[in-house]
Write an enzyme that holds these catalytic residues in place. Structure first.
Site, short mmCIF file in Angstrom:
data_model
loop_
_atom_site.label_atom_id
_atom_site.label_comp_id
_atom_site.label_asym_id
_atom_site.label_seq_id
_atom_site.Cartn_x
_atom_site.Cartn_y
_atom_site.Cartn_z
CE LYS A 191 -0.76 0.16 5.15
NZ LYS A 191 -0.24 1.38 5.37
CG ASP A 192 3.73 1.99 2.93
OD1 ASP A 192 2.70 2.81 3.03
OD2 ASP A 192 4.39 1.34 3.59
CB THR B 45 -5.37 8.36 11.33
OG1 THR B 45 -4.93 7.65 10.03
CG2 THR B 45 -6.52 9.55 11.06
NE ARG C 228 -7.42 3.73 3.36
CZ ARG C 228 -7.52 2.94 4.56
NH1 ARG C 228 -8.50 2.66 4.95
NH2 ARG C 228 -6.31 2.71 5.31
NE ARG C 229 -5.30 3.26 8.64
CZ ARG C 229 -4.06 2.79 8.64
NH1 ARG C 229 -3.35 3.72 9.09
NH2 ARG C 229 -4.13 1.60 8.25
NE ARG D 270 4.17 10.23 8.42
CZ ARG D 270 5.31 10.87 7.83
NH1 ARG D 270 5.01 12.07 7.91
NH2 ARG D 270 6.33 10.33 7.64
NE ARG E 180 2.09 4.53 12.27
CZ ARG E 180 1.42 3.41 11.66
NH1 ARG E 180 0.22 3.56 11.90
NH2 ARG E 180 2.05 2.44 11.26
CB CYS F 189 0.00 9.84 -0.26
SG CYS F 189 0.82 8.34 -0.01
#
Length: 305
Positions: A80-81, A121, A125-126, A143, A149, A235
């Protein structure tokens, strides 16, 4: 050319777990390997939200450069990155079997869900999906790698919770009992999947890594990333996508685009034959664009500039 496969990875605990997982699989096939950890740009700047940094592939760029220079043979990433367009000369060699796709909420008690609350977050998206469900809540930027985190959540007493990918916490055995599975939240495209990329001129490494590819996972994430690519996400937009095999022949898909504040949602769902995986993601993204997504993407980009 060396017969030892040099594996590039970020140096966080999760990234090293992923790289060692690949290392062990290759060595089980009889290959010699060497792990070469590096620190990425995204790991060095933890104060700024990713979308403000304006860099595509901020967690992968350092490894891309190392591969192009010939310092490493393969790189292991959380898929996903990874930008949907790989750099020239670098190709996808394998997608490993997918882990848990869900996001989870780590919390300090759930009473706040009935009133006001503060959620941490760093993901647009979240943030958008959370605000869609809880419009009165406040979102703060978070981050860092998983360990960082978790520590920030613990240290900030006024935060009620933070959102994490379940897969990352499960891989390094850090998922606490105080969590809630957000099964209503559409994950990031390719969430829970690991990607191995190689220099396209390195036939030895490419042939070795291709043996690790999981075809079902590869097809699902292809659909999700095509959906993302067509929407021009990266992103910079709240885009979720999830494709899953329903049986041996059919794949179900949910993809959506939200406004930054979560008030607008454009979604497409479909069930299609697995053999259509190469074209369906872009088709469904086009439907989102035609249903108001084009204007919404334009407004999102304007807000972020």
């Amino acid at each position: 050319m060396s017969t030892t496969i040099r594996i590039g990875t970020r140096d966080s605990e999760l990234a090293l777990w992923q790289a060692n997982n690949v290392k062990n699989k290759l060595e089980a096939l009889g290959y010699k390997t060497q792990l070469l950890p590096v620190k990425s740009t995204g790991d060095l700047n933890l104060d700024q939200p990713l979308y403000e940094m304006g860099i595509t592939g901020i967690f992968t760029k350092t490894l891309d450069i190392a591969m192009i220079k010939g310092d490493i043979d393969i790189a292991v990433h959380s898929m996903k990155d990874v930008p949907t367009a790989l750099p020239k000369g670098i190709v996808q060699a394998a997608v490993l079997p997918r882990a848990n796709v869900h996001d989870i909420l780590l919390h300090k008690g759930l009473d706040f869900l009935k009133s006001s609350g503060t959620i941490a977050t760093g993901s647009l998206r979240r943030k958008a999906q959370w605000l869609h469900h809880h419009p009165s809540h406040k979102i703060v930027n978070l981050r860092g790698n998983v360990n960082t985190r978790l520590r920030k959540l613990e240290d900030n007493e006024d935060w009620n919770g933070a959102i994490f990918a379940a897969a990352g916490l499960e891989r390094i055995n850090l998922k606490p009992e105080t969590h809630q599975v957000l099964d209503w939240m559409t994950p990031a495209p390719a969430q829970g999947a690991m990607l191995i990329v190689v220099n396209e001129s390195n036939a030895f490494a490419k042939e070795a890594v291709e043996q690790l590819n999981d075809e079902k996972t590869a097809r699902c994430v292809h659909v999700e990333r095509d959906f993302l690519r067509k929407l021009e996400g990266g992103c910079t937009a709240p885009i979720g996508a999830l494709a899953e095999f329903k049986n041996e022949k059919d794949i179900s898909f949910t993809g959506n685009l939200y406004s930054l504040d979560g008030t607008q949602k454009i979604e497409e769902k479909a069930i299609f034959q697995a053999d259509d995986y190469q074209r369906i993601g872009a088709i469904l993204a086009q439907k989102v664009l035609d249903n108001g997504g084009r204007e919404l993407m334009r407004s999102i980009k304007a807000e972020l500039e």
